[in-house]
Each structure stands twice: as C-alpha cells, then as structure tokens.
Design a protein around this motif. Sequence first.
Motif, mmCIF file in Angstrom:
data_model
loop_
_atom_site.group_PDB
_atom_site.id
_atom_site.type_symbol
_atom_site.label_atom_id
_atom_site.label_comp_id
_atom_site.label_asym_id
_atom_site.label_seq_id
_atom_site.Cartn_x
_atom_site.Cartn_y
_atom_site.Cartn_z
ATOM 1 N N VAL A 22 -106.759 2.020 84.281
ATOM 2 C CA VAL A 22 -105.590 2.821 84.055
ATOM 3 C C VAL A 22 -104.998 2.853 82.518
ATOM 4 C CG1 VAL A 22 -103.010 3.597 84.749
ATOM 5 C CG2 VAL A 22 -104.674 2.551 86.173
ATOM 6 N N TRP A 23 -105.319 1.733 81.978
ATOM 7 C CA TRP A 23 -104.839 1.626 80.439
ATOM 8 C C TRP A 23 -105.734 2.543 79.638
ATOM 9 C CZ3 TRP A 23 -106.119 -3.206 77.165
ATOM 10 C CH2 TRP A 23 -105.166 -3.194 76.046
ATOM 11 N N VAL A 24 -106.865 2.927 80.078
ATOM 12 C CA VAL A 24 -107.588 3.647 78.944
ATOM 13 C C VAL A 24 -107.881 4.960 79.646
ATOM 14 C CG1 VAL A 24 -108.697 1.437 78.126
ATOM 15 C CG2 VAL A 24 -110.042 2.649 80.135
ATOM 16 N N ILE A 25 -106.913 5.440 80.289
ATOM 17 C CA ILE A 25 -107.231 6.909 80.918
ATOM 18 C C ILE A 25 -107.330 7.943 79.698
ATOM 19 C CG2 ILE A 25 -106.057 8.708 82.064
ATOM 20 C CD1 ILE A 25 -105.019 6.737 84.121
ATOM 21 N N LEU A 26 -106.319 7.736 78.864
ATOM 22 C CA LEU A 26 -106.399 8.732 77.754
ATOM 23 C C LEU A 26 -107.463 8.935 76.907
ATOM 24 C CD1 LEU A 26 -102.592 8.634 76.849
ATOM 25 C CD2 LEU A 26 -103.679 10.460 78.102
ATOM 26 N N SER A 27 -108.041 7.518 76.397
ATOM 27 C CA SER A 27 -108.933 7.647 75.418
ATOM 28 C C SER A 27 -110.351 8.058 76.227
ATOM 29 C CB SER A 27 -109.292 6.214 74.991
ATOM 30 O OG SER A 27 -109.424 4.988 75.987
ATOM 31 N N GLN A 43 -102.529 12.924 65.689
ATOM 32 C CA GLN A 43 -102.103 12.947 66.964
ATOM 33 C C GLN A 43 -102.814 12.444 67.902
ATOM 34 O OE1 GLN A 43 -100.972 17.249 67.318
ATOM 35 N NE2 GLN A 43 -98.701 16.859 67.063
ATOM 36 N N LEU A 44 -104.360 12.865 67.839
ATOM 37 C CA LEU A 44 -105.068 12.137 68.802
ATOM 38 C C LEU A 44 -105.359 10.754 68.583
ATOM 39 C CD1 LEU A 44 -108.593 13.845 69.286
ATOM 40 C CD2 LEU A 44 -108.502 11.499 69.119
ATOM 41 N N ALA A 45 -105.466 10.330 67.175
ATOM 42 C CA ALA A 45 -105.475 8.844 67.044
ATOM 43 C C ALA A 45 -103.869 8.106 67.801
ATOM 44 C CB ALA A 45 -105.384 8.405 65.725
ATOM 45 N N TRP A 46 -103.123 8.629 67.642
ATOM 46 C CA TRP A 46 -101.788 8.270 68.043
ATOM 47 C C TRP A 46 -101.769 8.065 69.637
ATOM 48 C CZ3 TRP A 46 -98.080 4.831 66.139
ATOM 49 C CH2 TRP A 46 -98.044 4.859 64.744
ATOM 50 N N VAL A 47 -102.147 9.103 70.212
ATOM 51 C CA VAL A 47 -102.376 9.128 71.748
ATOM 52 C C VAL A 47 -102.843 8.072 72.389
ATOM 53 C CG1 VAL A 47 -102.969 10.546 73.832
ATOM 54 C CG2 VAL A 47 -101.611 11.500 71.885
ATOM 55 N N ALA A 84 -95.929 6.142 88.109
ATOM 56 C CA ALA A 84 -95.282 7.081 87.259
ATOM 57 C C ALA A 84 -95.829 7.814 85.709
ATOM 58 C CB ALA A 84 -93.747 6.616 86.564
ATOM 59 N N PRO A 85 -96.607 7.030 84.979
ATOM 60 C CA PRO A 85 -97.354 7.705 83.923
ATOM 61 C C PRO A 85 -98.510 8.559 84.454
ATOM 62 C CG PRO A 85 -97.683 5.373 84.040
ATOM 63 C CD PRO A 85 -96.503 5.590 84.730
ATOM 64 N N VAL A 86 -99.257 7.916 85.626
ATOM 65 C CA VAL A 86 -100.261 8.546 86.111
ATOM 66 C C VAL A 86 -99.761 10.034 86.436
ATOM 67 C CG1 VAL A 86 -101.872 8.802 88.117
ATOM 68 C CG2 VAL A 86 -101.809 6.543 86.862
ATOM 69 N N TYR A 87 -98.957 10.254 87.221
ATOM 70 C CA TYR A 87 -98.486 11.402 87.492
ATOM 71 C C TYR A 87 -98.101 12.356 86.383
ATOM 72 C CZ TYR A 87 -95.736 15.149 89.751
ATOM 73 O OH TYR A 87 -94.744 16.393 90.011
ATOM 74 N N ASP A 97 -95.912 14.822 75.733
ATOM 75 C CA ASP A 97 -96.093 14.374 77.258
ATOM 76 C C ASP A 97 -97.033 13.077 77.324
ATOM 77 O OD1 ASP A 97 -94.366 16.058 78.500
ATOM 78 O OD2 ASP A 97 -95.874 17.615 78.928
ATOM 79 N N LEU A 98 -98.193 13.440 76.325
ATOM 80 C CA LEU A 98 -98.939 12.509 76.363
ATOM 81 C C LEU A 98 -98.456 11.080 75.706
ATOM 82 C CD1 LEU A 98 -102.163 14.392 75.318
ATOM 83 C CD2 LEU A 98 -101.732 13.674 77.538
ATOM 84 N N VAL A 99 -97.667 11.131 74.673
ATOM 85 C CA VAL A 99 -97.187 9.956 74.228
ATOM 86 C C VAL A 99 -96.277 9.244 75.333
ATOM 87 C CG1 VAL A 99 -95.380 9.145 72.548
ATOM 88 C CG2 VAL A 99 -97.160 10.806 71.938
ATOM 89 N N ILE A 100 -95.536 9.925 76.039
ATOM 90 C CA ILE A 100 -94.338 9.533 76.865
ATOM 91 C C ILE A 100 -95.162 8.799 77.812
ATOM 92 C CG2 ILE A 100 -92.766 9.846 78.674
ATOM 93 C CD1 ILE A 100 -91.869 12.108 76.877
ATOM 94 N N GLY A 101 -96.368 9.529 78.473
ATOM 95 C CA GLY A 101 -97.059 8.712 79.642
ATOM 96 C C GLY A 101 -97.947 7.512 79.110
ATOM 97 N N GLY A 102 -98.419 7.707 77.677
ATOM 98 C CA GLY A 102 -99.063 6.555 77.126
ATOM 99 C C GLY A 102 -98.344 5.245 76.643
ATOM 100 N N ILE A 103 -96.940 5.393 76.542
ATOM 101 C CA ILE A 103 -96.163 4.033 76.327
ATOM 102 C C ILE A 103 -96.167 3.538 77.730
ATOM 103 C CG2 ILE A 103 -93.747 3.507 76.304
ATOM 104 C CD1 ILE A 103 -93.317 5.819 74.264
#
Length: 506
Positions: A22-27, A43-47, A84-87, A97-103
């Motif tokens: 789950v931790w690396v979903i975004l990357s 922005q991509l790097a931050w996400v 919560a972040p998965v949804y 949205d990606l930043v909030i979920g990423g946190i």
Amino acid sequence: MGSKGAYQLPLQTISLVVGFMVWVILSSLMPFIKEEIALTSAQLAWVTAIPVLFGSVLRIPVGYWTNRYGARKLFMISFVLLLAPVYWISRADSFADLVIGGILLGIGGAVFSVGVTSLPKYFPKERHGFVNGIYGIGNLGTAISSFGAPVVASYIGWSNTVMSYGILLLAMAGLNFVLGDRQETPVKTPLGQQIKDVSRNEKLWLLCLFYFLTFGSFVAFTVYLPNFLVSHFQLTKVDAGMRTAGFIVLATAMRPVGGWLGDRFNPFKILMLVFAGMTVAAVLLSFSPSMHLYTVGCLTVALCAGIGNGTIFKLVPLYFTKQAGIANGMISAMGGLGGFFPPLILTTLYSMTGHYAIGFMALSQVALASLILVIWLFYQEKLHLAANILENTVEAIVVTDTDGIIRSVNPAFTAVTGYSAEEAIGRKPSILKSGKQDKSFYEALWRSLREKGHWQGQIWNKRKNGEIYLEWLTISAIRNDAGEVKYYAGMFSDIGKAGEPTGNTG
C-alpha cells in the motif's frame, strides 16, 4: 522460541508485505496516474516522496505504541486507517488529492516498526538479527506493487487497482484480530526516556547514517526507477515495473543474507564491502551509461543495499539490548528519510542541469564517507576491546616505553601495588623495587628481553605502603610493523609473602 513466536514471525512478515504494498501505490502507478492528472516534474516528485516522508517519521511513535499496546492492535488499527487513503486516491483528480492521500499512505511504511519492536520479545537475543532479517523480507511488498499494480492497471485501470487494495487491508486486519498475540508483554517506559537513553550512544547516530544510505537507496530507487525507465529509456510501463521489481527482489533477498554474513563475520568488514560497492556503482551511474551498464549499476546498488540493511540490524541488538525497540524505530525512520530526499534532489538537479550525474555523484560521496566512518568504527571497536581486556583482567598489567617510563596500568595493578594510575604513570617501575635482587638479576632480565623478547620468573617487589611481596612476573616486548620494540608489557600477580627471591625461571 515459543509457540507464539512460531506464528508471529510469518504473521507479522505478511502484514509488513501488505503495508509496503500500500505504501508504494502512488509510485507504482504513477506512469498511469500522470496520464489523467496533469503533474509537473516537481509535483510528481513530491507525490511519490510524501508517503516516504510520513511513513518514516511515524516509525518512531509506532514503535513506541507497539511496545505499549502490542503488534496485534497496531497492525489492525493501521490497516483500518489505510482504507481511507486507498479510497481517497482511487477518486483523486488533482495534485492536492494525491498529496492528502499520500500523507495517510505513510502509515503503510510506518508498520515496519511494529515487527522490529514486537518480534524480539519472542526470540533469544542472539537470534534478533536473523529474525529482523526475515521480517525485512516484507520489503517484497514494494516489489509486488511495482510489478503487479501496472499489470492489473493495464486491464482494469489505475483507479480500480487502487480500490482493490482495500480487500487486502480488510483481510489482514481480520487475520491479525484472530491470530495476533493478545497477551504480548507491554513496555511502559516513557517515550522521552527511551529516546534520551539511546540518543546518548554515538553509535546510534552512525547506524542511523548507515541505514539512511542503505535503506534510503532501496526506497529511493524503488520510487524513482518506474518513471525514470519510462521517460529516459522509453521502456513500456509494464517493463519498467518488472525491472523495478527485479531491483526490489534482489535487495530484499540480500537482507537475510546480510544478517547471516553478520553472524559469521565481523559486521563492520561486511559494511566496508557494502559501502565500497555502493561508491563504485554510484560513480558508474553518474556517467549516464547505456541500458546495460545502467542495469549493472542499479543491481550493484540493490546487492549492497540489501546486504547492508541486514548487517545493520544485526548490530542493533549488540548495542541496544534494553532499548532495541526505540533504537530500531529511530534507525528505520532515518532509513525511510533516506528514501525521501534523493528523488527530490535528483528531480531538482535534473531540472537545473538536464541530467542526473551530480545526484549520483553525491550518492557516491555519501557512500565513501560512510566507508571511512565504518573503518574508523571498526578500529574504535578493536581499541575498546583492548581497553576492556586491560581493565577487566585479574592480573596486574603495566606498560612502559623503551625508556622505562610507565605509560599505562590497569585496576589490578593498583589493587596489588597500592599505586593509583595517576601516581604510577610517568614514573619508572623502580618505584616497586624491594632491594632484594642484586644487579646481576636485572642484567639477566634485560639480556633475556633483548635476545628473546620476553622474560618470566619470580621477583620480590614493594607496595606503596612499604610491604614486601613475592610476585610472578611476565614481561614481553611489543613491536611495531617494522619489527622495532616500542613498548614493554609486564603482567604479574601476588603469589605469596614467604620464601627467598629466585632468578629467571623462564
């Protein structure tokens, strides 16, 4: 190992696998996400970096909470919170949205502290390094996501792929509810006190630096490779995911190997090879080589990072027997932070220079600095061991230079002679002369030292209080690498107060 430990190790390792997935979903899914959500390179790097940052910082309190409430509750709560972040991410349509979920995804990385805090309670200390190495195989979760998520997303879309992780989270929360240890021994020492205790040990900060580099490299390359391979080498998303998965699998497989090597050889020597290898690999990558050489460089980093990760956690129980949990949490937090900064630095440097050479060269310099520090720590350990032997041996020891000036004595010397170290150092052993041996006795003693390099026998000496006593004395010449005598070391013990002086019996 008790029966509880027999199933807690696999249960918690599988839990770590899911947490890291789950931790690396975004990357893992970024090549798909950026096609639908417009993102600048910054922005991509931050996400991709934000989950790493928060996952790292959370490791310290999560380790502390695990000590207080047990792994069962922490894993269950973590997996429920991750829903919560998965949804949220599955419905994301903006950078915010990606930043909030990423946190919140950071919780998936923070669960690493649960196992390294809980599992040592079920195993003897001499196996803690090996157990941590096995638990560290949970890193495979990042490989599963890096390889599997793009494949699934190519069929059902990235949004549905993210949502499918919710099923895994619910399953693992239920598994921990049923199989988790409800009677895990709590540790209620205040967090501040634990941090204060371990922070006084300078080795903590060196291990933090080493893990910052080894685990940081693992995380950074995991985050950076999928998108880089697509944009720089024009690979397909699935191919990039498979290559990234190969990097992760190699690094993860080497982790228990690093623990095994640390068991059988000096861990510091293993770390010397690790940082030397990383230095060379990073220099190679800095020259922007062909795909073939780039692969060699990346796999060398994976090999060294994996072995280093396992070896470092072999060292933790040696220095932090009473605060292993919080020490593991702080060191692993630094490792996670090591994965946060490099992608951002690489992106910034690329935007400024058009290539990644300076970033990889910086990695080589940090690895080289770590190599120097490991060598220093290795020799410090040898000196510490020698000092411990000197301090704790029951025989009295006195060390003089070639001019006969006392340079060092141990506590047993004071106990036998009555002279403290301050009173003896800088003077000559003649302060102990009893007057019972004649000149020919000492001439024979020095002749033996010059010709044989040693002398042993009985000798009458005098304590500080004037009392005459008989001792058994052994003197050895200490030579340097060139064969020159630099010091003389005498070891003696009181063998009685009666009898007459005797000559050399050596």
